[in-house]
Design an enzyme around this catalytic site. Structure first.
Site, PDB file in Angstrom:
ATOM      1  CB  SER A 208      -0.929  -0.036   1.219  1.00 25.46           C
ATOM      2  OG  SER A 208      -1.888   0.981   1.136  1.00 25.46           O
ATOM      3  CG  ASN A 209      -0.341   4.702  -1.204  1.00 28.26           C
ATOM      4  OD1 ASN A 209      -1.026   5.406  -0.475  1.00 28.26           O
ATOM      5  ND2 ASN A 209      -0.821   4.164  -2.319  1.00 28.26           N
ATOM      6  NE  ARG A 210       4.476   7.980   4.985  1.00 27.67           N
ATOM      7  CZ  ARG A 210       5.185   9.070   4.657  1.00 27.67           C
ATOM      8  NH1 ARG A 210       6.086   8.999   3.722  1.00 27.67           N
ATOM      9  NH2 ARG A 210       4.970  10.209   5.274  1.00 27.67           N
ATOM     10  CB  SER A 211      -2.877   7.823   0.508  1.00 29.67           C
ATOM     11  OG  SER A 211      -4.100   8.509   0.490  1.00 29.67           O
ATOM     12  CB  ALA A 275      -2.556   7.449  -3.217  1.00 29.93           C
TER      13      ALA A 275
END
Ligand code: CTP
Length: 400
Positions: A208-211, A275
């Site tokens: 995943s990502n830090r959004s 994101a």
């Protein structure tokens, strides 16, 4: 911030147990800058003292149609109000309102006002479900009043749980914000995406990502406040769900792509603030990968590009807005995405600044358009930036 600065709100309180929460509503409205005049029915004063509201609003509380010297109170209160909010509205009050009675000060205010009226029914679940109450609520909606359905939850002590509970004060205040707004997006449907997506590696791990979802949630809330019907398609959010938009929860990029596709018919604007994860495991494991035989590397496969996929489903006239978060070559990369994804606007922000991008409460962006323009926007809260973006969206919608 004083979002309701200068607004004059009449807060009507009728006699139900939820009246104890109306004190907090009055307090929040006053803290947001509104001038709050509380009008209580006689029954309401059995549940909460007028003095409580007087202390919370700093203004005299009105209870009586026939106070000597104040006979025209209802005309003045009703005429000067920017909104009339009745919370709680009991079954009896709904019935009197539906029949146009003027048998107490609050009912008289309702007849004398031309301001938007918001009613928050709260009562025992059987009383709310009764066809007579439902008919009264439907008739009040026909008259142009906003009747917000009560929530399902714990009712008065010993009454169990059911639909009949007054929404929490913060939710009531969000609805008031909506009626005070100029409703510039009324009749429009706005689809917003927010947050990251997650791509499974195995049943317990994901990429995943830090959004955080803050930007998308701010846009969805602002569009709802402007009167739009808002569909918010969200991955896992780090912020509270917004009041108003209908929320579609998704996990993977494919699920987000499918939810966006389904939301496209009838949409006027698509704002892709999410994101989505760009890569997932090429071959997600069906069982948990054990440390001992874990792979030294995970083969990745690209996910769907959601915006690019919408090109063939976009309804005519749809305003499409994308975001670009970059660490390098911010404006060139953003301009390339604007063209590739056939966008009307792209909001470019750098991932290298502490006051912008993932997780921050503020953002510093440049808004690019296909005509070659690039407007640098000063650093501001994501809530304020949501309004800047929506002003641009509205200008495009007006031009179509
Ligand atoms: N986006 C999308 N589908 C994806 C990835 C991104 O629709 N699978 C959208 C984002 O919501 C955003 C815009 O495309 O509005 C640009 O996203 P960004 O992550 O900056 O760009 P990518 O297209 O993923 O390109 P790159 O990762 O190479 O920068």
């Amino acid at each position: 911030m004083r979002p309701f600065g200068g607004a004059r709100i009449v807060l009507g309180v009728s006699g139900g147990i939820a009246a104890y929460k109306s004190g907090w509503v009055a307090r929040l409205l006053a803290a947001a800058g509104a001038e709050v005049d509380v009008v209580m029915t006689r029954a309401a004063t059995e549940f909460i003292a007028p003095l409580t509201f007087e202390a919370l609003t700093g203004r005299a509380v009105h209870t009586d149609l026939f106070s000597p010297g104040r006979a025209l109170d209802h005309i003045h209160l009703a005429r000067d109000a920017d909104a009339l909010v009745i919370a709680p509205a009991t079954a009896d009050f709904l019935a009197r309102a539906a029949h146009g009675r003027a048998d107490d000060l609050l009912a008289a205010c309702l007849l004398a006002t031309t301001a938007p009226v918001l009613l928050f029914p709260a009562m025992n679940d059987a009383m709310w479900a009764h066809p007579q109450t439902q008919r009264n609520a439907a008739h009040l909606r026909d008259l142009g009043y906003t009747v917000v359905d009560p929530e399902v939850g714990a009712l008065a002590a010993g009454e169990g749980s059911g639909p009949g509970r007054m929404p929490e004060p913060e939710i009531i205040v969000a609805h008031v914000g909506r009626v005070l707004d100029d409703a510039s997006l009324r009749g429009r449907t706005v689809v917003v995406t927010a947050g990251p997506t997650r791509e499974r590696i195995d049943p317990v791990r994901f990429l995943s990502n830090r959004s955080s979802g803050k930007m998308g949630v701010a846009i969805a809330s602002a569009a709802w406040r402007r009167g739009a019907r808002v569909v918010l398609i969200a991955g896992p959010l780090e912020v509270a769900d917004p009041v108003g938009p209908s929320l579609v929860r998704v996990e993977t990029t494919d699920e987000m792509a499918e939810a966006v596709r389904q939301a496209m018919p009838g949409a006027h604007a698509l704002i892709m603030a999410a994101a989505p994860a760009d890569f997932g495991a090429a071959d997600p494991a069906a069982s948990k990968i054990k440390k001992a035989d874990g792979p030294a590397s995970i083969a990745l496969a690209a996910t769907t590009d959601i915006l690019a996929c919408t090109v063939r489903h976009r309804p005519p006239g749809l305003v499409t807005v994308g975001f670009a978060l970059e660490t390098d070559h911010l404006l060139e990369s953003a301009r390339a995405k604007l063209a590739d994804k056939q966008l009307d606007l792209i909001v470019a922000n750098s991932a290298n600044e502490p006051d912008a991008g993932f997780g921050a409460d503020t953002n510093r962006v440049t808004i690019l358009a296909p005509d070659g323009s690039a407007d640098p926007i000063p650093v501001m809260s994501k809530t304020s930036l949501a309004d800047v973006i929506l002003d641009r969206v509205e200008a495009l919608l007006r031009a179509r």
